[in-house]
Scaffold this active site. Structure first.
Site, PDB file in Angstrom:
ATOM      1  N   ILE A  43     -11.881  -5.955 -67.782  1.00  0.00           N
ATOM      2  CA  ILE A  43     -12.695  -6.430 -68.367  1.00  0.00           C
ATOM      3  C   ILE A  43     -13.425  -5.643 -67.743  1.00  0.00           C
ATOM      4  CG2 ILE A  43     -14.659  -8.479 -68.631  1.00  0.00           C
ATOM      5  CD1 ILE A  43     -12.119 -10.771 -67.492  1.00  0.00           C
ATOM      6  N   GLU A  44     -14.350  -4.694 -69.247  1.00  0.00           N
ATOM      7  CA  GLU A  44     -15.448  -3.676 -68.972  1.00  0.00           C
ATOM      8  C   GLU A  44     -16.736  -4.349 -69.211  1.00  0.00           C
ATOM      9  OE1 GLU A  44     -12.389   0.073 -69.513  1.00  0.00           O
ATOM     10  OE2 GLU A  44     -14.364  -0.388 -70.890  1.00  0.00           O
ATOM     11  N   ALA A  46     -21.245  -2.983 -69.130  1.00  0.00           N
ATOM     12  CA  ALA A  46     -21.410  -1.376 -69.040  1.00  0.00           C
ATOM     13  C   ALA A  46     -22.142  -0.734 -67.953  1.00  0.00           C
ATOM     14  CB  ALA A  46     -22.650  -1.382 -70.128  1.00  0.00           C
ATOM     15  N   TYR A  48     -20.798  -0.396 -64.785  1.00  0.00           N
ATOM     16  CA  TYR A  48     -19.226   0.149 -64.643  1.00  0.00           C
ATOM     17  C   TYR A  48     -18.906  -0.878 -62.988  1.00  0.00           C
ATOM     18  CZ  TYR A  48     -18.921   3.899 -68.278  1.00  0.00           C
ATOM     19  OH  TYR A  48     -19.016   4.342 -69.043  1.00  0.00           O
ATOM     20  N   CYS A  53     -10.654  -5.714 -62.808  1.00  0.00           N
ATOM     21  CA  CYS A  53      -9.118  -5.098 -63.199  1.00  0.00           C
ATOM     22  C   CYS A  53      -8.800  -5.968 -63.535  1.00  0.00           C
ATOM     23  CB  CYS A  53      -8.297  -4.131 -61.733  1.00  0.00           C
ATOM     24  SG  CYS A  53      -9.286  -2.928 -62.085  1.00  0.00           S
ATOM     25  N   GLU A  55      -5.092  -7.028 -62.621  1.00  0.00           N
ATOM     26  CA  GLU A  55      -4.790  -7.683 -61.101  1.00  0.00           C
ATOM     27  C   GLU A  55      -5.404  -8.683 -60.276  1.00  0.00           C
ATOM     28  OE1 GLU A  55      -5.300  -4.417 -62.342  1.00  0.00           O
ATOM     29  OE2 GLU A  55      -3.613  -3.379 -61.026  1.00  0.00           O
TER      30      GLU A  55
END
Length: 140
Positions: A43-44, A46, A48, A53, A55
Site C-alpha cells: 500500500i503506497e 505519496a 513514500y 509492504c 509482508e
C-alpha cells in the site's frame, strides 16, 4: 497447507495492491501455526515513508488478531522474477522466529523456499535484547 495454495492466495492479495507510484504490486499470504491465513498487499503513499509492504501488512493483520506464531509466508510480485522481502520486512519477520518459511513465487509452479534465517543471517532478535539486559550501555 501446500505451498502452491499459499502462493495462489498471495496472488489474489496482490490484485488488491495500491501502487500508483511504483506500479509494482506485491501480495503476501501468511500461514500461522494454528492454520489461519492472513493476506497482505503493498500500500503506497505519496510520502513514500508511509508505504507499507505486503509482508508487513499480512503480519500486522495476524498480530492484531492475536496470532504470534508464524509458520510460513508466501510472497509474489513480478511473475518474471522472484520478489524477495525488503530489509525492513525481513527484520519484522524474524521478530516472530528464525525458522519461518518464506515461499518466494513467480507462479504457483515456480517458487523457492527459504527460512528467514537464510535471508537474514546474524539477525538482531528479541533474544538479543534479552541477553543484553544489564550488560549494554549501563555505564553511560
Amino acid at each position: 497447507m501446500e505451498y502452491k495454495e499459499l502462493i495462489k492466495i498471495a496472488k489474489l492479495a496482490q490484485e488488491k495492491a495500491y501502487v500508483p507510484y511504483s506500479n509494482f504490486p506485491v501480495g503476501a499470504a501468511l500461514l500461522t501455526k494454528t492454520g489461519k491465513v492472513y493476506t497482505g498487499c503493498n500500500i503506497e503513499c505519496a510520502s513514500y515513508g508511509g508505504t507499507n509492504c505486503a509482508e508487513r501488512t499480512a503480519i500486522f493483520k495476524a498480530v492484531s488478531e492475536g496470532e504470534r506464531e508464524i509458520e510460513a509466508i508466501a510472497v509474489v510480485g513480478d511473475p518474471n522474477q522472484y520478489t524477495f522481502p525488503c530489509g525492513i520486512c525481513r527484520q519484522v519477520i524474524v521478530e516472530y522466529g528464525k525458522k519461518i518459511k518464506l515461499i518466494i513465487g513467480k507462479t504457483e509452479d515456480d517458487y523457492q523456499v527459504f527460512t528467514i534465517e537464510d535471508l537474514l543471517p546474524h539477525s538482531f532478535t528479541p533474544e538479543d535484547l534479552e541477553k543484553a539486559k544489564g550488560s549494554c550501555c549501563n555505564d553511560l
